[in-house]
Enzyme design. Sequence first.
Site, short mmCIF file in Angstrom:
data_model
loop_
_atom_site.label_atom_id
_atom_site.label_comp_id
_atom_site.label_asym_id
_atom_site.label_seq_id
_atom_site.Cartn_x
_atom_site.Cartn_y
_atom_site.Cartn_z
N LYS A 209 0.94 -12.09 3.73
CA LYS A 209 -0.60 -13.10 3.27
C LYS A 209 -0.38 -13.62 2.39
CE LYS A 209 -3.31 -11.19 5.80
NZ LYS A 209 -4.24 -10.14 6.47
N GLU A 215 7.81 -6.36 -3.89
CA GLU A 215 8.87 -5.77 -3.16
C GLU A 215 9.29 -7.40 -2.09
OE1 GLU A 215 6.14 -2.18 -2.85
OE2 GLU A 215 5.83 -4.24 -2.72
N GLY A 270 -2.15 -5.18 8.25
CA GLY A 270 -0.84 -5.61 8.14
C GLY A 270 -0.30 -4.85 9.44
N ARG A 271 -0.82 -3.71 9.90
CA ARG A 271 -0.06 -2.60 10.49
C ARG A 271 -1.23 -2.66 12.27
NH1 ARG A 271 -3.65 -0.58 7.26
NH2 ARG A 271 -5.66 0.73 8.22
N GLU A 356 -1.81 5.65 7.56
CA GLU A 356 -2.00 4.61 7.05
C GLU A 356 -4.12 4.59 7.39
OE1 GLU A 356 -0.04 1.83 5.02
OE2 GLU A 356 -1.35 0.21 5.77
N HIS A 387 18.24 19.20 18.92
CA HIS A 387 19.01 19.78 18.55
C HIS A 387 18.34 19.48 16.76
CE1 HIS A 387 21.80 20.19 21.90
NE2 HIS A 387 21.15 19.33 22.35
N LYS A 507 0.61 0.80 -7.17
CA LYS A 507 0.80 -0.71 -6.90
C LYS A 507 0.55 -0.73 -8.34
CE LYS A 507 0.99 -2.56 -2.28
NZ LYS A 507 0.40 -3.20 -1.69
#
Length: 543
Positions: A209, A215, A270-271, A356, A387, A507
């Site tokens: 944005k 990153e 964001g999510r 979050e 399993h 951050k």
Amino acid sequence: MKDESATARGKWANLDAAMAASTSKTIRRLFDEDPSRAERFSVEAAGWLLDYSKNRVDDAAMKALVKLAEQSDLKAEIEKMFTGEKINRTENRAVLHTALRNCDPAAKVFVDGEDVMPGVRSVLAKMGDFSDRVRKGLWRGFTGRRIKYVVNIGIGGSDLGPVMANLALTPYAKRGMKFFFVSNVDPTHLAETLKAVKPAETLFIVASKTFTTQETMSNAAAARDWLVSGLGDRAAVAKHFVAVSTAAAEVAAFGIDTGNMFGFWDWVGGRYSLPSAIGLSLMIAVGRSNYAKFLKGYWKMDRHFRTAKFDRNMPVLMALLGILYSNGYGAETYCCLPYDQYLARFPAYLQQMDMESNGKSVRRGGTPAGYATGPIEWGEPGTNGQHSFYQLIHQGTHLIPCDFIGCCKTHNPVGDMHDKLMANLFAQTEALAFGKSAEECRAEGVPEELVPFRTFEGNRPTNTLLCRELTPGTLGALIALYEHKVFVQGVILDIYSFDQWGVQLGKVLAKGVLSDLTAEKPSGAHDSSTNRLIARYRAAVGR
């Protein structure tokens, strides 16, 4: 429940009432007493069936839980979200991901007096035009070659959503193209991706944005250098990079034509951003028509959530059951088990959505929450998990409520394999609910010394979500179902679900640590452990 102010209002008394009913009978006994239980404790919406009959609840428990929702003023909170009120109070923002998939052509949704729907439709149309050009070979790279590879560069919601949805809708994707997703600042992630693509045939989508996410922009800059090196001209960037952003100046400075910038809004978390321009890679993969069906699936679940009575409202029911187990029984985790390989990344997507959003310890009034908030979300596709960790779910000391997700039809019919897959899904929920008693073991001839080890307590709660087939529409509805479930739990828990201040501190500190890793002389301003680790790293890399 230890929240005294809430107790004074009587709100949590309803949870106490639900617990009193829930603990009085096992799931086995509930079924014995009510042969039609599965019919009554099921609800359908937007192509999905929710069977919640294998939970520790009867009518009395559910009525008490619904009252908990009502006393949380949930109906009003739902309307505030859908109508653009700024319910994200700590950031003074509306929460309008529902507007992104509002398929009503006459709909109007206002924020600060402005109808946001024309902007939503404009971006969607721009995405559609662009994806059509790429898919048809009309958008070509710098050397005139068709785009064969698409690399989405983002992180968090700008990565988890597109990764999950592109995998989920693989049967609908354009098979002549390949899609990759880079998120980790670990250079290995980008390096291994670039080995699989060719500069002249690759389109990069940079999703940030602000166009400042560390990153994402580190990966984007490295990808740009690789492209320019491969094609020999910095002008190539404009034909191989597009941006999902609102920062026009930064996008232009990077070398991307701002005409190829797809915007979104600060009321899109964001999510929750997959149905925004963040979904551009998905639209290129599955095409404009399928993407529209994807949004319509969201919309159908949105309408159900907004209009259905709480006792027949799928997201509300799932949220209330989660509250029962986390704050009634003390369950700390919640397991999502999709019995469809295309949904392999869905549990990871839910991790961000849930943890979050509701991983908060402060109530809306700024006081500490005296109760459990967001659960630890995890999961794995079936039958792999059987399993791996199902042993603990069946016979361990932890109570772990589970959601089982399945599709009646497979996109890949091979012999009776899909029958076997679904048989395992249904059998696991049966085994978890009913278990096996010591008497049943003895009747089967199990040696007495082994009876304690072969006994299953049962009474382990599960939901089963079943659709006819995994399609763009049913995927959109499934995502919306869980979004609204998380929202409902946030309302009841009296926390803000749409900020994420907890991710910021690390951050900020990382910037100072990075400076000390690369400086001629480190500052030594950190704690003794961090200072020592920095020194060890510097020595290892020769600084």
